[in-house]
Write a protein that holds these residues in place. Sequence first.
Motif, PDB file in Angstrom:
ATOM      1  N   GLN A  28       0.889  -1.006   0.065  1.00  0.00           N
ATOM      2  CA  GLN A  28      -0.061   0.044   0.067  1.00  0.00           C
ATOM      3  C   GLN A  28       0.880   1.317   0.065  1.00  0.00           C
ATOM      4  N   SER A  29       0.601   2.174  -0.718  1.00  0.00           N
ATOM      5  CA  SER A  29       1.413   3.446  -0.861  1.00  0.00           C
ATOM      6  C   SER A  29       1.185   4.174   0.393  1.00  0.00           C
ATOM      7  N   GLY A  30       2.528   4.815   0.758  1.00  0.00           N
ATOM      8  CA  GLY A  30       2.826   5.397   1.894  1.00  0.00           C
ATOM      9  C   GLY A  30       2.679   4.694   3.103  1.00  0.00           C
ATOM     10  N   THR A  31       2.231   3.617   3.173  1.00  0.00           N
ATOM     11  CA  THR A  31       2.188   2.673   4.678  1.00  0.00           C
ATOM     12  C   THR A  31       2.945   1.419   4.892  1.00  0.00           C
ATOM     13  N   ASN A  32       3.144   0.473   3.487  1.00  0.00           N
ATOM     14  CA  ASN A  32       3.947  -0.508   3.555  1.00  0.00           C
ATOM     15  C   ASN A  32       5.319  -0.659   3.182  1.00  0.00           C
ATOM     16  N   SER A  33       5.935  -1.642   3.522  1.00  0.00           N
ATOM     17  CA  SER A  33       7.258  -1.805   3.151  1.00  0.00           C
ATOM     18  C   SER A  33       7.717  -3.366   2.819  1.00  0.00           C
ATOM     19  N   TYR A  34       8.708  -3.477   1.911  1.00  0.00           N
ATOM     20  CA  TYR A  34       9.320  -4.706   1.738  1.00  0.00           C
ATOM     21  C   TYR A  34      10.715  -4.902   2.449  1.00  0.00           C
ATOM     22  N   ASP A  35      10.807  -5.982   3.180  1.00  0.00           N
ATOM     23  CA  ASP A  35      12.141  -6.461   3.709  1.00  0.00           C
ATOM     24  C   ASP A  35      13.050  -7.528   2.830  1.00  0.00           C
ATOM     25  N   PHE A  36      14.055  -6.842   2.320  1.00  0.00           N
ATOM     26  CA  PHE A  36      14.970  -7.641   1.832  1.00  0.00           C
ATOM     27  C   PHE A  36      15.694  -8.814   2.741  1.00  0.00           C
ATOM     28  N   GLY A  37      15.683  -8.753   4.007  1.00  0.00           N
ATOM     29  CA  GLY A  37      16.089  -9.381   4.913  1.00  0.00           C
ATOM     30  C   GLY A  37      17.664  -8.890   5.257  1.00  0.00           C
ATOM     31  N   SER A  38      18.528  -9.999   5.825  1.00  0.00           N
ATOM     32  CA  SER A  38      19.917  -9.851   6.040  1.00  0.00           C
ATOM     33  C   SER A  38      20.861 -10.172   4.743  1.00  0.00           C
ATOM     34  N   VAL A  39      21.792  -9.426   4.328  1.00  0.00           N
ATOM     35  CA  VAL A  39      22.553  -9.564   3.261  1.00  0.00           C
ATOM     36  C   VAL A  39      24.104  -9.170   3.639  1.00  0.00           C
ATOM     37  N   PHE A  40      24.860  -9.941   3.248  1.00  0.00           N
ATOM     38  CA  PHE A  40      26.379  -9.675   3.807  1.00  0.00           C
ATOM     39  C   PHE A  40      26.769  -8.399   3.220  1.00  0.00           C
ATOM     40  N   ALA A  41      27.234  -7.532   3.799  1.00  0.00           N
ATOM     41  CA  ALA A  41      27.908  -6.353   3.139  1.00  0.00           C
ATOM     42  C   ALA A  41      28.905  -6.652   2.314  1.00  0.00           C
ATOM     43  N   GLY A  42      28.804  -6.058   1.134  1.00  0.00           N
ATOM     44  CA  GLY A  42      29.863  -6.158  -0.083  1.00  0.00           C
ATOM     45  C   GLY A  42      29.228  -7.311  -1.012  1.00  0.00           C
ATOM     46  N   SER A  43      28.061  -7.796  -0.891  1.00  0.00           N
ATOM     47  CA  SER A  43      27.306  -8.588  -1.627  1.00  0.00           C
ATOM     48  C   SER A  43      26.012  -8.238  -1.980  1.00  0.00           C
ATOM     49  N   SER A  44      25.421  -9.146  -2.921  1.00  0.00           N
ATOM     50  CA  SER A  44      23.846  -8.619  -3.160  1.00  0.00           C
ATOM     51  C   SER A  44      22.868  -9.551  -2.812  1.00  0.00           C
ATOM     52  N   SER A  45      21.780  -9.095  -2.735  1.00  0.00           N
ATOM     53  CA  SER A  45      20.485  -9.885  -2.779  1.00  0.00           C
ATOM     54  C   SER A  45      20.281 -10.684  -3.965  1.00  0.00           C
ATOM     55  N   SER A  46      19.215 -11.517  -4.054  1.00  0.00           N
ATOM     56  CA  SER A  46      18.583 -12.050  -5.196  1.00  0.00           C
ATOM     57  C   SER A  46      17.890 -10.798  -5.876  1.00  0.00           C
ATOM     58  N   VAL A  47      17.836 -10.560  -7.205  1.00  0.00           N
ATOM     59  CA  VAL A  47      16.695  -9.735  -7.713  1.00  0.00           C
ATOM     60  C   VAL A  47      15.520 -10.193  -7.444  1.00  0.00           C
ATOM     61  N   LEU A  48      14.818  -9.170  -6.948  1.00  0.00           N
ATOM     62  CA  LEU A  48      13.398  -9.293  -6.659  1.00  0.00           C
ATOM     63  C   LEU A  48      12.433  -8.507  -7.770  1.00  0.00           C
ATOM     64  N   THR A  49      11.372  -9.122  -8.143  1.00  0.00           N
ATOM     65  CA  THR A  49      10.440  -8.612  -9.288  1.00  0.00           C
ATOM     66  C   THR A  49       9.296  -8.092  -8.325  1.00  0.00           C
ATOM     67  N   PHE A  50       8.842  -6.671  -8.654  1.00  0.00           N
ATOM     68  CA  PHE A  50       7.640  -6.088  -8.247  1.00  0.00           C
ATOM     69  C   PHE A  50       6.501  -5.918  -9.449  1.00  0.00           C
ATOM     70  N   THR A  51       5.548  -6.034  -9.276  1.00  0.00           N
ATOM     71  CA  THR A  51       4.409  -5.935 -10.085  1.00  0.00           C
ATOM     72  C   THR A  51       3.617  -4.475  -9.998  1.00  0.00           C
ATOM     73  N   VAL A  52       3.317  -3.871 -10.983  1.00  0.00           N
ATOM     74  CA  VAL A  52       2.599  -2.239 -11.125  1.00  0.00           C
ATOM     75  C   VAL A  52       1.377  -3.142 -12.029  1.00  0.00           C
ATOM     76  N   GLU A  53       0.041  -3.033 -11.321  1.00  0.00           N
ATOM     77  CA  GLU A  53      -1.027  -3.144 -11.721  1.00  0.00           C
ATOM     78  C   GLU A  53      -1.923  -2.011 -12.138  1.00  0.00           C
ATOM     79  N   ASN A  54      -2.725  -2.019 -13.103  1.00  0.00           N
ATOM     80  CA  ASN A  54      -3.594  -0.946 -13.223  1.00  0.00           C
ATOM     81  C   ASN A  54      -4.978  -1.435 -13.056  1.00  0.00           C
ATOM     82  N   LEU A  55      -5.746  -1.087 -11.828  1.00  0.00           N
ATOM     83  CA  LEU A  55      -6.874  -1.828 -11.618  1.00  0.00           C
ATOM     84  C   LEU A  55      -8.087  -0.834 -11.982  1.00  0.00           C
ATOM     85  N   GLY A  56      -7.806   0.217 -12.817  1.00  0.00           N
ATOM     86  CA  GLY A  56      -8.818   1.316 -13.261  1.00  0.00           C
ATOM     87  C   GLY A  56      -9.188   0.816 -14.526  1.00  0.00           C
ATOM     88  N   ASN A  57      -9.962   1.767 -15.131  1.00  0.00           N
ATOM     89  CA  ASN A  57     -10.509   1.766 -16.403  1.00  0.00           C
ATOM     90  C   ASN A  57      -9.996   2.801 -17.335  1.00  0.00           C
TER      91      ASN A  57
END
Length: 133
Positions: A28-57
């Motif tokens: 939800q805009s302005g209120t929610n967050s996504y947590d990538f969890g713990s990642v070793f400094a100097g390395s990277s997390s997995s690439v995560l995909t986010f979806t943008v939906e259009n629920l309008g008309n």
Amino acid sequence: ESTYTFGLTGTGIVAPEINVKQGVNDLQSGTNSYDFGSVFAGSSSSVLTFTVENLGNAALILSGTPIVAIGGTNPSMYTVVSQPESPVLPSSYTTFTIIFSPTGNGNKPATVSIANNDADENPYTFEVKGRGT
């Protein structure tokens, strides 16, 4: 006076309605967050995909440059690997991907912002967070 007759008129509203989710979870805009969890400094997390939906008309126009911007406290810790496409037609979606790469230890929050033409969620924002270990 058992039956009343009267006329009704109205105007339909044509509008886009943005929604962003990660997996099956709405962010939800302005209120929610996504947590990538713990990642070793100097390395990277997995690439995560986010979806943008259009629920309008009506077409949803994503208008930022870049479309998905990272700001807030630790924007350099997050990279938008692929940007979503615009416009997003009604009842359709597009995706973007983010990777978390902490350079040090501790909590590393940032803000994702998507400028768009939704009347009440422009920009659409949510927090991303992760911990460098």
